[in-house]
Scaffold this motif. Structure first.
Motif, PDB file in Angstrom:
ATOM      1  N   SER A  31     -44.283  26.488 -48.804  1.00 61.73           N
ATOM      2  CA  SER A  31     -43.478  27.703 -48.899  1.00 61.73           C
ATOM      3  C   SER A  31     -42.091  27.389 -49.437  1.00 61.73           C
ATOM      4  CB  SER A  31     -43.366  28.374 -47.527  1.00 61.73           C
ATOM      5  OG  SER A  31     -42.491  27.649 -46.689  1.00 61.73           O
ATOM      6  N   ASP A  32     -41.461  28.399 -49.990  1.00 64.81           N
ATOM      7  CA  ASP A  32     -40.055  28.276 -50.368  1.00 64.81           C
ATOM      8  C   ASP A  32     -39.201  28.258 -49.105  1.00 64.81           C
ATOM      9  OD1 ASP A  32     -40.725  28.377 -53.071  1.00 64.81           O
ATOM     10  OD2 ASP A  32     -40.636  30.572 -53.094  1.00 64.81           O
ATOM     11  N   ARG A  33     -37.950  27.861 -49.269  1.00 62.15           N
ATOM     12  CA  ARG A  33     -37.023  27.932 -48.134  1.00 62.15           C
ATOM     13  C   ARG A  33     -36.658  29.389 -47.887  1.00 62.15           C
ATOM     14  NH1 ARG A  33     -32.806  22.817 -48.846  1.00 62.15           N
ATOM     15  NH2 ARG A  33     -34.401  21.175 -48.822  1.00 62.15           N
ATOM     16  N   LEU A  34     -37.084  29.899 -46.744  1.00 60.26           N
ATOM     17  CA  LEU A  34     -36.858  31.298 -46.410  1.00 60.26           C
ATOM     18  C   LEU A  34     -35.621  31.426 -45.538  1.00 60.26           C
ATOM     19  CD1 LEU A  34     -40.536  32.197 -45.441  1.00 60.26           C
ATOM     20  CD2 LEU A  34     -39.482  32.311 -47.699  1.00 60.26           C
ATOM     21  N   LYS A  35     -34.789  32.419 -45.817  1.00 57.15           N
ATOM     22  CA  LYS A  35     -33.618  32.691 -44.978  1.00 57.15           C
ATOM     23  C   LYS A  35     -33.964  33.836 -44.036  1.00 57.15           C
ATOM     24  CE  LYS A  35     -29.464  32.435 -46.659  1.00 57.15           C
ATOM     25  NZ  LYS A  35     -28.209  32.757 -47.390  1.00 57.15           N
ATOM     26  N   VAL A  36     -33.976  33.543 -42.733  1.00 56.82           N
ATOM     27  CA  VAL A  36     -34.318  34.542 -41.720  1.00 56.82           C
ATOM     28  C   VAL A  36     -33.331  34.418 -40.567  1.00 56.82           C
ATOM     29  CG1 VAL A  36     -36.761  34.558 -42.319  1.00 56.82           C
ATOM     30  CG2 VAL A  36     -35.937  32.977 -40.597  1.00 56.82           C
ATOM     31  N   ASN A  37     -33.351  35.391 -39.677  1.00 54.51           N
ATOM     32  CA  ASN A  37     -32.541  35.356 -38.461  1.00 54.51           C
ATOM     33  C   ASN A  37     -33.411  34.911 -37.298  1.00 54.51           C
ATOM     34  OD1 ASN A  37     -30.246  36.280 -39.794  1.00 54.51           O
ATOM     35  ND2 ASN A  37     -30.704  38.417 -39.364  1.00 54.51           N
ATOM     36  N   ALA A  82     -38.863  26.376 -43.825  1.00 51.19           N
ATOM     37  CA  ALA A  82     -39.968  26.226 -44.775  1.00 51.19           C
ATOM     38  C   ALA A  82     -41.112  25.518 -44.070  1.00 51.19           C
ATOM     39  CB  ALA A  82     -39.520  25.449 -46.010  1.00 51.19           C
ATOM     40  N   ALA A  83     -42.318  25.675 -44.608  1.00 59.60           N
ATOM     41  CA  ALA A  83     -43.497  25.078 -43.973  1.00 59.60           C
ATOM     42  C   ALA A  83     -44.510  24.694 -45.036  1.00 59.60           C
ATOM     43  CB  ALA A  83     -44.128  26.048 -42.975  1.00 59.60           C
ATOM     44  N   LEU A 142     -44.636  32.777 -41.064  1.00 67.66           N
ATOM     45  CA  LEU A 142     -43.491  31.892 -40.836  1.00 67.66           C
ATOM     46  C   LEU A 142     -42.247  32.697 -40.476  1.00 67.66           C
ATOM     47  CD1 LEU A 142     -42.389  29.012 -40.889  1.00 67.66           C
ATOM     48  CD2 LEU A 142     -42.000  29.287 -43.349  1.00 67.66           C
ATOM     49  N   ARG A 143     -42.020  33.801 -41.163  1.00 67.09           N
ATOM     50  CA  ARG A 143     -40.882  34.662 -40.829  1.00 67.09           C
ATOM     51  C   ARG A 143     -40.999  35.218 -39.413  1.00 67.09           C
ATOM     52  NH1 ARG A 143     -37.614  36.378 -44.990  1.00 67.09           N
ATOM     53  NH2 ARG A 143     -38.285  35.834 -47.097  1.00 67.09           N
ATOM     54  N   ALA A 144     -42.209  35.644 -39.045  1.00 70.19           N
ATOM     55  CA  ALA A 144     -42.414  36.197 -37.712  1.00 70.19           C
ATOM     56  C   ALA A 144     -42.160  35.138 -36.642  1.00 70.19           C
ATOM     57  CB  ALA A 144     -43.830  36.751 -37.592  1.00 70.19           C
ATOM     58  N   LEU A 145     -42.610  33.914 -36.883  1.00 69.18           N
ATOM     59  CA  LEU A 145     -42.394  32.831 -35.916  1.00 69.18           C
ATOM     60  C   LEU A 145     -40.912  32.524 -35.758  1.00 69.18           C
ATOM     61  CD1 LEU A 145     -43.807  30.496 -34.224  1.00 69.18           C
ATOM     62  CD2 LEU A 145     -43.380  29.074 -36.233  1.00 69.18           C
ATOM     63  N   ALA A 146     -40.191  32.429 -36.876  1.00 68.86           N
ATOM     64  CA  ALA A 146     -38.771  32.091 -36.821  1.00 68.86           C
ATOM     65  C   ALA A 146     -37.957  33.154 -36.095  1.00 68.86           C
ATOM     66  CB  ALA A 146     -38.230  31.896 -38.238  1.00 68.86           C
ATOM     67  N   SER A 147     -38.368  34.408 -36.184  1.00 67.65           N
ATOM     68  CA  SER A 147     -37.604  35.480 -35.542  1.00 67.65           C
ATOM     69  C   SER A 147     -37.860  35.561 -34.040  1.00 67.65           C
ATOM     70  CB  SER A 147     -37.942  36.821 -36.194  1.00 67.65           C
ATOM     71  OG  SER A 147     -39.306  37.162 -35.964  1.00 67.65           O
ATOM     72  N   HIS A 171     -38.846  22.152 -43.284  1.00 64.95           N
ATOM     73  CA  HIS A 171     -37.385  22.283 -43.411  1.00 64.95           C
ATOM     74  C   HIS A 171     -36.896  23.253 -42.354  1.00 64.95           C
ATOM     75  CE1 HIS A 171     -33.422  22.550 -45.278  1.00 64.95           C
ATOM     76  NE2 HIS A 171     -33.512  23.863 -45.150  1.00 64.95           N
ATOM     77  N   LEU A 172     -35.825  22.877 -41.680  1.00 63.95           N
ATOM     78  CA  LEU A 172     -35.220  23.738 -40.671  1.00 63.95           C
ATOM     79  C   LEU A 172     -33.739  23.424 -40.600  1.00 63.95           C
ATOM     80  CD1 LEU A 172     -35.594  25.856 -38.398  1.00 63.95           C
ATOM     81  CD2 LEU A 172     -35.932  23.947 -36.823  1.00 63.95           C
ATOM     82  N   ALA A 173     -32.914  24.404 -40.887  1.00 69.59           N
ATOM     83  CA  ALA A 173     -31.461  24.199 -40.872  1.00 69.59           C
ATOM     84  C   ALA A 173     -30.777  25.551 -40.772  1.00 69.59           C
ATOM     85  CB  ALA A 173     -31.004  23.469 -42.134  1.00 69.59           C
TER      86      ALA A 173
END
Length: 286
Positions: A107-113, A123-124, A155-160, A204-206
């Motif tokens: 995946s691309d590097r996604l910007k999420v809250n 990213a994953a 991935l977005r759902a998990l990060a949120s 990736h996680l930052a």
């Protein structure tokens, strides 16, 4: 209506190859032996030979290892051929290739809250393969694109749902558990397309660049507070042991001297600077 993969009719491709050679030989014989007197008969043989060769050649397929051929006849799915090798199938079918090999989606590097509202980059990588060729071809428009979109959505759902860091379950603190959770969520989304997820991991996680410095200072402050707390707890224990040791030796101190001793020991143990000894030379009376 949901389509399930079924096995298509097939036979050895060498039988079809034999029929192809026979048809060509038949047509060649008709061309060689034809004459004006018996033109209709030899035309029949020529057309028959070409027709046999055409039908035999149209049904020949080769299937590579970890590959499937999906067959459709007049818009209807009639089965799949998974066995690697040289085969002969219904010559009137449309034959489409579907790869059963393992694929990686990065995946691309996604910007999420995250769960605390902090902007992060994540990213994953997802390892996947097709296990049902019929579903992959007919249930979704493009199964490779479907995998990419659904993986990023999961991935977005998990990060949120989780914070970036913290004492509770977090993205940074529990990577293995969250990788399994991500795998399960992606697999549930891709089941409709006949896709199996072998592995899913964060790559990736930052924190997002605009808040990275502020979050770094906050982490440093939290680390300093935790270290100070540990130092103070250890110092209190040492002072307590010192007082108990003096009492065990029979050395009695009044409350004022105990307070002064505790103060000096705490300063010496907790202070970052090296303690400077002060010699009490007594009291000067005038």
């Amino acid at each position: 209506m949901e389509i399930q993969e079924v096995r298509a009719w097939r036979t050895s491709g060498f039988l079809g190859l034999g029929a192809l050679l026979l048809g060509l030989f038949w047509a060649g014989w008709a061309l060689k032996e034809g004459s004006a007197e018996r033109e209709a008969l030899y035309l029949f043989h020529l057309i028959g030979g070409l027709l046999l060769a055409g039908l035999a050649g149209a049904g020949l397929i080769t299937v590579q290892p970890n590959e499937a051929r999906v067959l459709t006849f007049l818009g209807r799915y009639v089965g799949s051929v998974r066995e690697a090798g040289f085969h002969y199938v219904n010559p009137f079918t449309v034959k489409k290739r579907v790869s059963l090999r393992v694929h990686n989606f990065n995946s691309d590097r996604l910007k999420v809250n995250d769960a605390h509202g902090n902007p992060i980059e994540i990213a994953a990588v997802v390892a996947w393969r097709v296990v049902d060729s019929a579903k992959a071809l007919f249930q979704v428009e493009d199964y490779a694109s479907f995998v990419a979109i659904q993986s990023e959505t999961a991935l977005r759902a998990l990060a949120s749902r989780y914070p970036y860091d913290g004492e509770e379950k977090s993205l940074r603190g529990n990577p293995e558990e969250l990788a399994e959770e991500l795998k399960g969520e992606v697999e549930a989304r891709l089941k409709v397309a006949g896709v199996e997820v072998l592995e899913a991991r964060l790559t990736h996680l930052a924190y997002a660049p605009e808040v990275a410095q502020a979050m770094l200072r906050r982490q440093q402050a939290q680390a300093v507070v935790a270290a100070r707390k540990l130092i103070v707890e250890a110092a209190v224990g040492m002072v307590k042991e010192a007082l108990m040791g003096l009492e065990a030796e029979g050395i009695a101190l009044d409350e004022e001297r105990k307070a002064a001793m505790v103060n000096n020991l705490m300063v010496a143990l907790v202070s970052e600077a090296q303690a400077q000894p002060v010699i009490n030379a007594g009291t000067l009376y005038t």
